[in-house]
Motif scaffolding. Structure first.
Motif, PDB file in Angstrom:
ATOM      1  N   SER A  84       0.828  -1.213   0.000  1.00 31.21           N
ATOM      2  CA  SER A  84       0.000   0.000   0.000  1.00 31.21           C
ATOM      3  C   SER A  84       0.864   1.267   0.000  1.00 31.21           C
ATOM      4  CB  SER A  84      -0.947   0.006   1.197  1.00 31.21           C
ATOM      5  OG  SER A  84      -0.210   0.002   2.408  1.00 31.21           O
ATOM      6  N   VAL A  85       1.992   1.234   0.693  1.00 29.79           N
ATOM      7  CA  VAL A  85       2.894   2.383   0.722  1.00 29.79           C
ATOM      8  C   VAL A  85       3.545   2.565  -0.646  1.00 29.79           C
ATOM      9  CG1 VAL A  85       5.026   3.296   1.736  1.00 29.79           C
ATOM     10  CG2 VAL A  85       3.304   2.205   3.195  1.00 29.79           C
ATOM     11  N   VAL A  86       3.970   1.470  -1.248  1.00 25.98           N
ATOM     12  CA  VAL A  86       4.589   1.532  -2.576  1.00 25.98           C
ATOM     13  C   VAL A  86       3.582   2.054  -3.603  1.00 25.98           C
ATOM     14  CG1 VAL A  86       5.639   0.169  -4.427  1.00 25.98           C
ATOM     15  CG2 VAL A  86       6.246  -0.283  -2.034  1.00 25.98           C
ATOM     16  N   LEU A  87       2.372   1.547  -3.564  1.00 31.20           N
ATOM     17  CA  LEU A  87       1.345   1.988  -4.517  1.00 31.20           C
ATOM     18  C   LEU A  87       0.992   3.455  -4.320  1.00 31.20           C
ATOM     19  CD1 LEU A  87      -0.968  -1.161  -4.593  1.00 31.20           C
ATOM     20  CD2 LEU A  87       0.579  -0.351  -6.385  1.00 31.20           C
ATOM     21  N   GLU A  88       0.906   3.911  -3.084  1.00 33.15           N
ATOM     22  CA  GLU A  88       0.606   5.311  -2.827  1.00 33.15           C
ATOM     23  C   GLU A  88       1.753   6.195  -3.316  1.00 33.15           C
ATOM     24  OE1 GLU A  88      -1.165   8.871  -1.791  1.00 33.15           O
ATOM     25  OE2 GLU A  88      -2.025   6.907  -2.196  1.00 33.15           O
ATOM     26  N   SER A  89       2.977   5.767  -3.102  1.00 36.82           N
ATOM     27  CA  SER A  89       4.131   6.522  -3.592  1.00 36.82           C
ATOM     28  C   SER A  89       4.131   6.586  -5.114  1.00 36.82           C
ATOM     29  CB  SER A  89       5.439   5.888  -3.105  1.00 36.82           C
ATOM     30  OG  SER A  89       5.530   5.989  -1.705  1.00 36.82           O
ATOM     31  N   ALA A  90       3.805   5.481  -5.762  1.00 35.65           N
ATOM     32  CA  ALA A  90       3.735   5.445  -7.223  1.00 35.65           C
ATOM     33  C   ALA A  90       2.632   6.375  -7.728  1.00 35.65           C
ATOM     34  CB  ALA A  90       3.501   4.022  -7.713  1.00 35.65           C
ATOM     35  N   ARG A  91       1.493   6.391  -7.042  1.00 31.69           N
ATOM     36  CA  ARG A  91       0.391   7.275  -7.431  1.00 31.69           C
ATOM     37  C   ARG A  91       0.816   8.738  -7.312  1.00 31.69           C
ATOM     38  NH1 ARG A  91      -2.788  10.633  -5.733  1.00 31.69           N
ATOM     39  NH2 ARG A  91      -2.238  10.433  -3.551  1.00 31.69           N
ATOM     40  N   GLN A  92       1.492   9.073  -6.223  1.00 31.23           N
ATOM     41  CA  GLN A  92       1.950  10.443  -6.021  1.00 31.23           C
ATOM     42  C   GLN A  92       2.984  10.840  -7.075  1.00 31.23           C
ATOM     43  OE1 GLN A  92       3.337  10.565  -1.980  1.00 31.23           O
ATOM     44  NE2 GLN A  92       1.270  10.549  -1.110  1.00 31.23           N
ATOM     45  N   TYR A  93       3.872   9.922  -7.386  1.00 32.64           N
ATOM     46  CA  TYR A  93       4.877  10.195  -8.414  1.00 32.64           C
ATOM     47  C   TYR A  93       4.193  10.426  -9.762  1.00 32.64           C
ATOM     48  CZ  TYR A  93       8.559   9.637 -11.812  1.00 32.64           C
ATOM     49  OH  TYR A  93       9.390   9.836 -12.875  1.00 32.64           O
ATOM     50  N   ALA A  94       3.253   9.562 -10.112  1.00 35.35           N
ATOM     51  CA  ALA A  94       2.550   9.701 -11.391  1.00 35.35           C
ATOM     52  C   ALA A  94       1.814  11.033 -11.461  1.00 35.35           C
ATOM     53  CB  ALA A  94       1.578   8.540 -11.590  1.00 35.35           C
ATOM     54  N   GLU A  95       1.207  11.434 -10.372  1.00 41.41           N
ATOM     55  CA  GLU A  95       0.499  12.717 -10.341  1.00 41.41           C
ATOM     56  C   GLU A  95       1.484  13.872 -10.538  1.00 41.41           C
ATOM     57  OE1 GLU A  95      -2.070  15.422  -7.218  1.00 41.41           O
ATOM     58  OE2 GLU A  95      -2.226  13.230  -7.061  1.00 41.41           O
ATOM     59  N   ALA A  96       2.605  13.818  -9.854  1.00 42.51           N
ATOM     60  CA  ALA A  96       3.619  14.871 -10.001  1.00 42.51           C
ATOM     61  C   ALA A  96       4.165  14.888 -11.432  1.00 42.51           C
ATOM     62  CB  ALA A  96       4.743  14.658  -8.990  1.00 42.51           C
ATOM     63  N   PHE A  97       4.408  13.720 -11.997  1.00 45.03           N
ATOM     64  CA  PHE A  97       4.947  13.627 -13.354  1.00 45.03           C
ATOM     65  C   PHE A  97       3.969  14.218 -14.364  1.00 45.03           C
ATOM     66  CE2 PHE A  97       6.061  11.459 -17.321  1.00 45.03           C
ATOM     67  CZ  PHE A  97       7.433  11.658 -17.353  1.00 45.03           C
TER      68      PHE A  97
END
Length: 132
Positions: free
Chosen positions: A13-26
């Motif tokens: 869940s932490v990895v997926l949330e980090s990936a979601r945040q990265y994708a949003e920033a990108f």
């Protein structure tokens, strides 16, 4: 409570949330925004789309013909002409430039990930991965 094995550094869940945040920033970067804008303009350019369709049809025709006969010089010249006409279109030029900028950003981000993780992120993502 979320479980993870000894190979995981963080729960999924932490990895997926980090990936979601990265994708949003990108997707909020100017490079990504410019790419989307250029891509949509290219899709809406009837002349460029018409040339692209002609090019694809000619390439498919030549691919099918290649099985039974050599490709004529005229067909090769036609593909070259269509290719040149496509790349001369303003929307194609802008789209390709925006794509190059986005690729550069993605490569820079991959380098930053590699440094942060202490491994060659790009090498891991190549075809075949760690096992082939």
């Amino acid at each position: 409570m979320e479980f993870y094995n000894e190979l995981e550094l963080a729960p999924a869940s932490v990895v997926l949330e980090s990936a979601r945040q990265y994708a949003e920033a990108f997707t909020n970067t100017p490079q990504y925004q410019n790419f989307v804008k250029a891509y949509n303009a290219f899709l809406e350019d009837d002349l460029a789309q018409g040339i692209l369709n002609q090019l694809r049809q000619k390439q498919e025709q030549m691919h099918n013909q290649r099985l039974s006969a050599p490709i004529s010089e005229e067909d090769q010249a036609e593909v070259k002409r269509l290719n040149q006409a496509l790349y001369e279109q303003a929307t194609v030029k802008v789209y390709l430039a925006a794509q190059n900028e986005l690729v550069t950003l993605a490569q820079e981000q991959g380098d930053a990930l590699s440094e942060a993780l202490g491994l060659d992120f790009a090498a891991i993502c190549r075809t075949g991965g760690c096992c082939g």
